[in-house]
Design a protein around this motif. Sequence first.
Motif, PDB file in Angstrom:
ATOM      1  N   ASN A 146      38.155-106.598   6.608  1.00 49.23           N
ATOM      2  CA  ASN A 146      37.321-107.522   5.843  1.00 49.23           C
ATOM      3  C   ASN A 146      36.507-108.341   6.825  1.00 49.23           C
ATOM      4  OD1 ASN A 146      39.064-109.649   6.789  1.00 49.23           O
ATOM      5  ND2 ASN A 146      40.502-109.092   5.155  1.00 49.23           N
ATOM      6  N   GLY A 147      35.842-109.360   6.319  1.00 47.29           N
ATOM      7  CA  GLY A 147      35.027-110.190   7.190  1.00 47.29           C
ATOM      8  C   GLY A 147      35.816-110.851   8.300  1.00 47.29           C
ATOM      9  N   GLY A 148      37.088-111.150   8.032  1.00 45.74           N
ATOM     10  CA  GLY A 148      37.916-111.763   9.057  1.00 45.74           C
ATOM     11  C   GLY A 148      38.141-110.851  10.245  1.00 45.74           C
ATOM     12  N   ASP A 149      38.322-109.543   9.990  1.00 46.35           N
ATOM     13  CA  ASP A 149      38.508-108.591  11.091  1.00 46.35           C
ATOM     14  C   ASP A 149      37.259-108.498  11.952  1.00 46.35           C
ATOM     15  OD1 ASP A 149      41.138-107.792  10.236  1.00 46.35           O
ATOM     16  OD2 ASP A 149      40.158-106.731   8.605  1.00 46.35           O
ATOM     17  N   HIS A 297      40.479-122.852   3.299  1.00 49.97           N
ATOM     18  CA  HIS A 297      41.008-121.592   3.833  1.00 49.97           C
ATOM     19  C   HIS A 297      42.514-121.471   3.613  1.00 49.97           C
ATOM     20  CE1 HIS A 297      37.272-120.207   5.412  1.00 49.97           C
ATOM     21  NE2 HIS A 297      37.117-121.244   6.198  1.00 49.97           N
ATOM     22  N   LEU A 306      44.958-113.725   1.704  1.00 53.06           N
ATOM     23  CA  LEU A 306      44.092-113.274   2.796  1.00 53.06           C
ATOM     24  C   LEU A 306      44.403-114.073   4.065  1.00 53.06           C
ATOM     25  CD1 LEU A 306      40.742-112.919   0.824  1.00 53.06           C
ATOM     26  CD2 LEU A 306      42.368-111.127   1.436  1.00 53.06           C
ATOM     27  N   PHE A 309      42.235-113.383   7.520  1.00 46.91           N
ATOM     28  CA  PHE A 309      40.893-113.968   7.404  1.00 46.91           C
ATOM     29  C   PHE A 309      40.960-115.490   7.504  1.00 46.91           C
ATOM     30  CE2 PHE A 309      38.027-116.067   4.360  1.00 46.91           C
ATOM     31  CZ  PHE A 309      36.821-115.829   4.980  1.00 46.91           C
ATOM     32  N   SER A 310      41.870-116.111   6.751  1.00 46.69           N
ATOM     33  CA  SER A 310      41.960-117.565   6.731  1.00 46.69           C
ATOM     34  C   SER A 310      42.363-118.125   8.085  1.00 46.69           C
ATOM     35  CB  SER A 310      42.956-118.009   5.658  1.00 46.69           C
ATOM     36  OG  SER A 310      42.515-117.628   4.371  1.00 46.69           O
ATOM     37  N   MET A 313      39.394-118.078  10.480  1.00 43.48           N
ATOM     38  CA  MET A 313      38.424-119.125  10.171  1.00 43.48           C
ATOM     39  C   MET A 313      38.952-120.499  10.569  1.00 43.48           C
ATOM     40  SD  MET A 313      35.883-117.423   8.938  1.00 43.48           S
ATOM     41  CE  MET A 313      34.842-118.597   8.095  1.00 43.48           C
TER      42      MET A 313
END
Length: 345
Positions: A146-149, A297, A306, A309-310, A313
Motif C-alpha cells: 500500500n502507500g505505506g510500503d 493515524h 493498517l 502504514f500508520s 506515517m
Amino acid sequence: MSKVASVDEAPPVEKSRLRERLGPAALWERLQGWLTGRKHSTIGFSILRILFGIAILIVLVPSYADRRYLWGAGAWWVEPEASRRGWWEPLRLLFPKDNAVVFETSFHVLLLLAVLFLVGFQTRWVTPVLLVFWVGLSTNSTLLGNGGDTLMRIVLLFVVFADLSRHFSVDAWMRSRRGSRPSRFAARMPRWVPSWTGTWAHNTVLILCVFQILLVYLVSSVLKFQGEEWVNGTAIYYALSIDQFHVMPALSQLAWQSAPVVALATWTALWVQMLFPVLILWKPTRYVAVVLITGMHLGIAVLLGLWPFSLAMIALDLLLVRDGTWLRAAARLGRIRRGVLSPAA
C-alpha cells in the motif's frame, strides 16, 4: 535638535540591520550553520528506526506460514503484473520463485535484518542491506503493498545517510561502554572528506523526509477535496463500514454511531492534512498538528488494522519534534515519576 536628529536617524539604522539579518547572505549563512552545526532530530530518527523495524516485522511475522504463497513459488500467478512494473532485475533475483533454497535464505535474512535494524545494531551497515532486501521482496508481489510500503522504501533510501542509532540502540549502548575508543567496525571517512559531511548529510535527509511527508499530506488532502464524502463529512463512516477492515467490529460500529463525531473527525482529518505545511511553521501549531495527525493515524491503525502504514506515517511526523522538546518532556516525566514514587514523608 540633537535629540530630534537621533530619533529621525533611528528608523533607517533599524531597517538596515533588518535587511542585514534577512538578506540573502545572512540567510545563506544561517542555513549553512543549521546544516553543518549539529545533527537535528536525532531522537526522532531513532524513533523512526524503531517504528519502521516494527512495521516491517508486522508484515513479515504474521505472514511467515504463508510466505511461499504470498511471495514465493505459490505467487507465480502475480508474475505477469510484477514483471510489468519494470523492477531492476538484480533486485528480483533475491527472492526467486523458482528456487526455494534462495527464497527461504533471503526471507530469513530479511527477518534478521529487520530485528537488527529495530534494536539498532551496526545500523550504518544494516540499513542499506535491509533496504535492498525489503525492495527485493516488494518486487515479488504487487497486491500486498500500500502507500505505506512505498513511503517506507523511499524513506529507507534517504535514511541510509542519517544517524539512526544515536538513541535507544545497541550501537549507543556499545558506544557508551567503549567510551572514546573507536570501534573495529566504525566507518572511517577519508581525510580529504570534510568533518561536517556527516552532519550535513543527516540534516539534508531530515529536509527530504519532511518534504516527503508534506507532499503526502498535500496530495492526499487535494484528492480528498474532490470526493463528496469528505466534503459532507461522511467519509470516515464509509471507511469504517467496509467489512474487510473490520478488525474489531464492535469498536468500529461504536465509532460510527454518532454522526457529529464522524463529521468532526472527517473534517479534522481533511483540514489538518491540507493545512499541515502551514501549521508546522509556528511551534505551538506545529505540535498541535503533530498530535492531531498522530491521533488520526493511531485511529487508522486500531480501527482499520493498517499498522505498517500508520507506523510509517507517525515515524515521519515525529521528526518534526525537536530533540530539546523530547528531553524536556523526559525530564518532566522523570520529576513526576520521582514525586509519585518518593515516600510522602
